[in-house]
Scaffold this motif. Structure first.
Motif, PDB file in Angstrom:
ATOM      1  N   ALA A  86      54.167  25.982  40.323  1.00 44.19           N
ATOM      2  CA  ALA A  86      53.962  27.202  41.104  1.00 44.19           C
ATOM      3  C   ALA A  86      55.283  27.930  41.309  1.00 44.19           C
ATOM      4  O   ALA A  86      55.358  29.163  41.182  1.00 44.19           O
ATOM      5  CB  ALA A  86      53.324  26.858  42.444  1.00 44.19           C
ATOM      6  N   ASP A  87      56.343  27.176  41.612  1.00 45.44           N
ATOM      7  CA  ASP A  87      57.659  27.799  41.785  1.00 45.44           C
ATOM      8  C   ASP A  87      58.133  28.445  40.486  1.00 45.44           C
ATOM      9  O   ASP A  87      58.701  29.547  40.488  1.00 45.44           O
ATOM     10  CB  ASP A  87      58.680  26.750  42.240  1.00 45.44           C
ATOM     11  N   GLU A  88      57.906  27.766  39.378  1.00 48.33           N
ATOM     12  CA  GLU A  88      58.323  28.298  38.075  1.00 48.33           C
ATOM     13  C   GLU A  88      57.576  29.588  37.752  1.00 48.33           C
ATOM     14  O   GLU A  88      58.176  30.578  37.278  1.00 48.33           O
ATOM     15  CB  GLU A  88      58.058  27.258  36.986  1.00 48.33           C
ATOM     16  N   ILE A  89      56.285  29.600  37.997  1.00 47.28           N
ATOM     17  CA  ILE A  89      55.459  30.783  37.715  1.00 47.28           C
ATOM     18  C   ILE A  89      55.935  31.976  38.534  1.00 47.28           C
ATOM     19  O   ILE A  89      56.117  33.084  38.003  1.00 47.28           O
ATOM     20  CB  ILE A  89      53.979  30.472  38.013  1.00 47.28           C
ATOM     21  N   LEU A  90      56.145  31.773  39.822  1.00 45.72           N
ATOM     22  CA  LEU A  90      56.537  32.880  40.700  1.00 45.72           C
ATOM     23  C   LEU A  90      57.955  33.357  40.399  1.00 45.72           C
ATOM     24  O   LEU A  90      58.241  34.556  40.482  1.00 45.72           O
ATOM     25  CB  LEU A  90      56.408  32.447  42.159  1.00 45.72           C
ATOM     26  N   TRP A  91      58.829  32.446  40.028  1.00 42.98           N
ATOM     27  CA  TRP A  91      60.196  32.839  39.661  1.00 42.98           C
ATOM     28  C   TRP A  91      60.182  33.706  38.407  1.00 42.98           C
ATOM     29  O   TRP A  91      60.859  34.733  38.349  1.00 42.98           O
ATOM     30  CB  TRP A  91      61.037  31.578  39.449  1.00 42.98           C
ATOM     31  N   ARG A  92      59.374  33.338  37.436  1.00 40.41           N
ATOM     32  CA  ARG A  92      59.306  34.109  36.206  1.00 40.41           C
ATOM     33  C   ARG A  92      58.583  35.443  36.407  1.00 40.41           C
ATOM     34  O   ARG A  92      58.877  36.425  35.714  1.00 40.41           O
ATOM     35  CB  ARG A  92      58.610  33.291  35.114  1.00 40.41           C
ATOM     36  N   ALA A  93      57.647  35.480  37.346  1.00 37.46           N
ATOM     37  CA  ALA A  93      56.941  36.724  37.647  1.00 37.46           C
ATOM     38  C   ALA A  93      57.742  37.608  38.598  1.00 37.46           C
ATOM     39  O   ALA A  93      57.327  38.735  38.888  1.00 37.46           O
ATOM     40  CB  ALA A  93      55.572  36.423  38.248  1.00 37.46           C
ATOM     41  N   ARG A  94      58.875  37.088  39.096  1.00 35.90           N
ATOM     42  CA  ARG A  94      59.761  37.825  40.016  1.00 35.90           C
ATOM     43  C   ARG A  94      59.060  38.149  41.331  1.00 35.90           C
ATOM     44  O   ARG A  94      59.207  39.224  41.900  1.00 35.90           O
ATOM     45  CB  ARG A  94      60.282  39.114  39.367  1.00 35.90           C
ATOM     46  N   LEU A  95      58.292  37.169  41.853  1.00 35.52           N
ATOM     47  CA  LEU A  95      57.539  37.359  43.084  1.00 35.52           C
ATOM     48  C   LEU A  95      57.932  36.315  44.119  1.00 35.52           C
ATOM     49  O   LEU A  95      58.027  35.124  43.795  1.00 35.52           O
ATOM     50  CB  LEU A  95      56.036  37.246  42.798  1.00 35.52           C
ATOM     51  N   ARG A  96      58.145  36.756  45.342  1.00 29.35           N
ATOM     52  CA  ARG A  96      58.458  35.830  46.432  1.00 29.35           C
ATOM     53  C   ARG A  96      57.270  34.896  46.678  1.00 29.35           C
ATOM     54  O   ARG A  96      56.114  35.322  46.657  1.00 29.35           O
ATOM     55  CB  ARG A  96      58.731  36.596  47.723  1.00 29.35           C
ATOM     56  N   PRO A  97      57.523  33.634  46.950  1.00 26.94           N
ATOM     57  CA  PRO A  97      56.417  32.698  47.177  1.00 26.94           C
ATOM     58  C   PRO A  97      55.630  32.987  48.451  1.00 26.94           C
ATOM     59  O   PRO A  97      54.457  32.609  48.548  1.00 26.94           O
ATOM     60  CB  PRO A  97      57.114  31.340  47.260  1.00 26.94           C
ATOM     61  N   ASP A  98      56.252  33.664  49.429  1.00 32.00           N
ATOM     62  CA  ASP A  98      55.554  33.947  50.677  1.00 32.00           C
ATOM     63  C   ASP A  98      54.891  35.324  50.692  1.00 32.00           C
ATOM     64  O   ASP A  98      54.331  35.732  51.716  1.00 32.00           O
ATOM     65  CB  ASP A  98      56.506  33.812  51.863  1.00 32.00           C
ATOM     66  N   ARG A  99      54.924  36.035  49.574  1.00 28.16           N
ATOM     67  CA  ARG A  99      54.237  37.324  49.489  1.00 28.16           C
ATOM     68  C   ARG A  99      52.734  37.119  49.640  1.00 28.16           C
ATOM     69  O   ARG A  99      52.159  36.172  49.090  1.00 28.16           O
ATOM     70  CB  ARG A  99      54.497  37.990  48.127  1.00 28.16           C
ATOM     71  N   ALA A 100      52.078  38.032  50.329  1.00 26.37           N
ATOM     72  CA  ALA A 100      50.622  38.001  50.415  1.00 26.37           C
ATOM     73  C   ALA A 100      50.037  38.603  49.148  1.00 26.37           C
ATOM     74  O   ALA A 100      50.548  39.603  48.625  1.00 26.37           O
ATOM     75  CB  ALA A 100      50.150  38.774  51.638  1.00 26.37           C
ATOM     76  N   LEU A 101      48.993  38.014  48.650  1.00 28.11           N
ATOM     77  CA  LEU A 101      48.380  38.484  47.422  1.00 28.11           C
ATOM     78  C   LEU A 101      48.022  39.962  47.494  1.00 28.11           C
ATOM     79  O   LEU A 101      48.204  40.710  46.537  1.00 28.11           O
ATOM     80  CB  LEU A 101      47.127  37.662  47.131  1.00 28.11           C
ATOM     81  N   GLY A 102      47.537  40.390  48.650  1.00 30.17           N
ATOM     82  CA  GLY A 102      47.086  41.758  48.802  1.00 30.17           C
ATOM     83  C   GLY A 102      48.164  42.809  48.702  1.00 30.17           C
ATOM     84  O   GLY A 102      47.858  44.008  48.587  1.00 30.17           O
ATOM     85  N   THR A 103      49.433  42.409  48.707  1.00 27.35           N
ATOM     86  CA  THR A 103      50.537  43.366  48.620  1.00 27.35           C
ATOM     87  C   THR A 103      50.977  43.619  47.187  1.00 27.35           C
ATOM     88  O   THR A 103      51.851  44.459  46.952  1.00 27.35           O
ATOM     89  CB  THR A 103      51.752  42.869  49.429  1.00 27.35           C
ATOM     90  N   LEU A 104      50.384  42.930  46.228  1.00 24.66           N
ATOM     91  CA  LEU A 104      50.828  43.054  44.837  1.00 24.66           C
ATOM     92  C   LEU A 104      50.298  44.338  44.192  1.00 24.66           C
ATOM     93  O   LEU A 104      49.140  44.719  44.392  1.00 24.66           O
ATOM     94  CB  LEU A 104      50.347  41.853  44.014  1.00 24.66           C
ATOM     95  N   SER A 105      51.157  44.946  43.417  1.00 21.22           N
ATOM     96  CA  SER A 105      50.743  46.085  42.607  1.00 21.22           C
ATOM     97  C   SER A 105      50.012  45.577  41.374  1.00 21.22           C
ATOM     98  O   SER A 105      50.014  44.371  41.075  1.00 21.22           O
ATOM     99  CB  SER A 105      51.962  46.903  42.182  1.00 21.22           C
ATOM    100  N   GLU A 106      49.407  46.479  40.615  1.00 16.99           N
ATOM    101  CA  GLU A 106      48.721  46.075  39.388  1.00 16.99           C
ATOM    102  C   GLU A 106      49.706  45.460  38.403  1.00 16.99           C
ATOM    103  O   GLU A 106      49.395  44.472  37.723  1.00 16.99           O
ATOM    104  CB  GLU A 106      48.021  47.275  38.745  1.00 16.99           C
ATOM    105  N   GLU A 107      50.898  46.020  38.333  1.00 16.88           N
ATOM    106  CA  GLU A 107      51.917  45.479  37.432  1.00 16.88           C
ATOM    107  C   GLU A 107      52.304  44.061  37.840  1.00 16.88           C
ATOM    108  O   GLU A 107      52.498  43.186  36.984  1.00 16.88           O
ATOM    109  CB  GLU A 107      53.151  46.380  37.439  1.00 16.88           C
ATOM    110  N   GLU A 108      52.411  43.814  39.134  1.00 17.78           N
ATOM    111  CA  GLU A 108      52.777  42.478  39.611  1.00 17.78           C
ATOM    112  C   GLU A 108      51.641  41.479  39.379  1.00 17.78           C
ATOM    113  O   GLU A 108      51.900  40.305  39.066  1.00 17.78           O
ATOM    114  CB  GLU A 108      53.144  42.551  41.088  1.00 17.78           C
ATOM    115  N   ARG A 109      50.416  41.922  39.517  1.00 14.10           N
ATOM    116  CA  ARG A 109      49.287  41.034  39.227  1.00 14.10           C
ATOM    117  C   ARG A 109      49.255  40.676  37.746  1.00 14.10           C
ATOM    118  O   ARG A 109      48.950  39.533  37.369  1.00 14.10           O
ATOM    119  CB  ARG A 109      47.974  41.697  39.652  1.00 14.10           C
ATOM    120  N   ASN A 110      49.585  41.643  36.901  1.00 14.07           N
ATOM    121  CA  ASN A 110      49.678  41.375  35.463  1.00 14.07           C
ATOM    122  C   ASN A 110      50.733  40.312  35.186  1.00 14.07           C
ATOM    123  O   ASN A 110      50.524  39.390  34.389  1.00 14.07           O
ATOM    124  CB  ASN A 110      50.030  42.646  34.701  1.00 14.07           C
TER     125      ASN A 110
END
Length: 266
Positions: A177-201
């Protein structure tokens, strides 16, 4: 705790003995990891039973023997599978062993958080509960459409906590999970609902990429991933992000020790 790739690797030890006929060498039925195991049934069903195949799904394994017999294995936190010489003696934490003329298949678990269970079916078909398990992130059936359906009504969930849900993303554990979020450039404590379409991609693509690569690298021979991965830098305080060359942060997110890079994860 062994995750998707480590489970795949451990299963390969037993799968290497396919075609051999086994009997029960020993089992400690009163230990915690064997409490749900039908010991008498296992001894009876594995009397000269041939190991036909082995399957993995997330953090679970299933081994098929002749006679429509299936042995389910969950490694828990410290479990491991081994294929040894048949003359090998019982080790301190070896809770179950199957012996053939050429192999001794051992389940070892020092902390006993693993699980063993016996299943029987008609006609040798896989158990219904196994075939009903959801697609794994690295499989073709895990599509973008499925990914989006899993995210519905989970907008308040933290990304780290979401990825650790085994009914959604089987096999993804703490380090993956840490590896995935690091590569996606997303904070681990971000709420899913705050993601843009690009970030979800990015989250979908990196989820698939990390799972597939981990199986190819770790699942093959237990090698560590390259130094370009967060994996090689996350395990102790003082680690440095291989991309930003700045300090990594370690803190508890979703109840798990989490490593991330504040410089590149937003």
């Amino acid at each position: 705790m062994p995750e998707l790739a480590e489970v795949f690797y451990h299963s390969s030890h037993w799968k290497a003995a396919r075609g051999e006929r086994f009997e029960l060498a020993w089992v400690h039925g009163k230990t915690r990891c064997c409490r749900g195991l039908d010991v008498d049934g296992l001894r009876r069903r594995l009397a000269s039973a041939e190991l036909l195949s082995g399957y993995t799904h997330g953090k679970r394994m299933l081994f098929a023997f002749s006679g429509s017999c299936f042995l389910e294995v969950h490694l828990g936190m410290t479990g491991s599978l081994h294929r040894l010489d048949p003359s090998q003696q019982e080790g301190k934490h070896d809770h179950l062993a199957l012996r053939s003329e050429r192999s001794l298949l051992v389940f070892r678990d020092p902390r006993q958080f693993g699980k063993l269970a016996l299943h029987e079916t008609l006609g040798g078909t896989l158990p219904d509960w196994w075939t009903a398990l959801p697609p794994q992130p690295h499989e073709k059936a895990f599509t973008r459409t499925r990914f989006e359906s899993l995210l519905q009504r989970r907008g308040k969930a933290s990304l780290k906590g979401l990825l650790l849900q085994q009914d959604l993303f089987p096999g993804v554990g703490n380090w993956m999970a840490d590896e995935i979020l690091w590569r996606a450039r997303l904070r681990p404590d971000r709420a899913l609902g705050t993601l843009s379409e690009e970030e979800r991609n990015a989250l979908f693509e990196q989820l698939r990429w990390v799972c597939r690569k981990a199986i190819r690298i770790i699942g093959k021979d237990y090698s560590d991933p390259p130094k370009s991965w967060l994996f090689r830098h996350r395990w102790k305080d003082g680690g440095v992000c291989p991309v930003s060359k700045t300090a990594l942060r370690r803190e508890t997110v979703a109840g798990r020790t989490t490593c991330w890079s504040p410089a590149i994860q937003v």
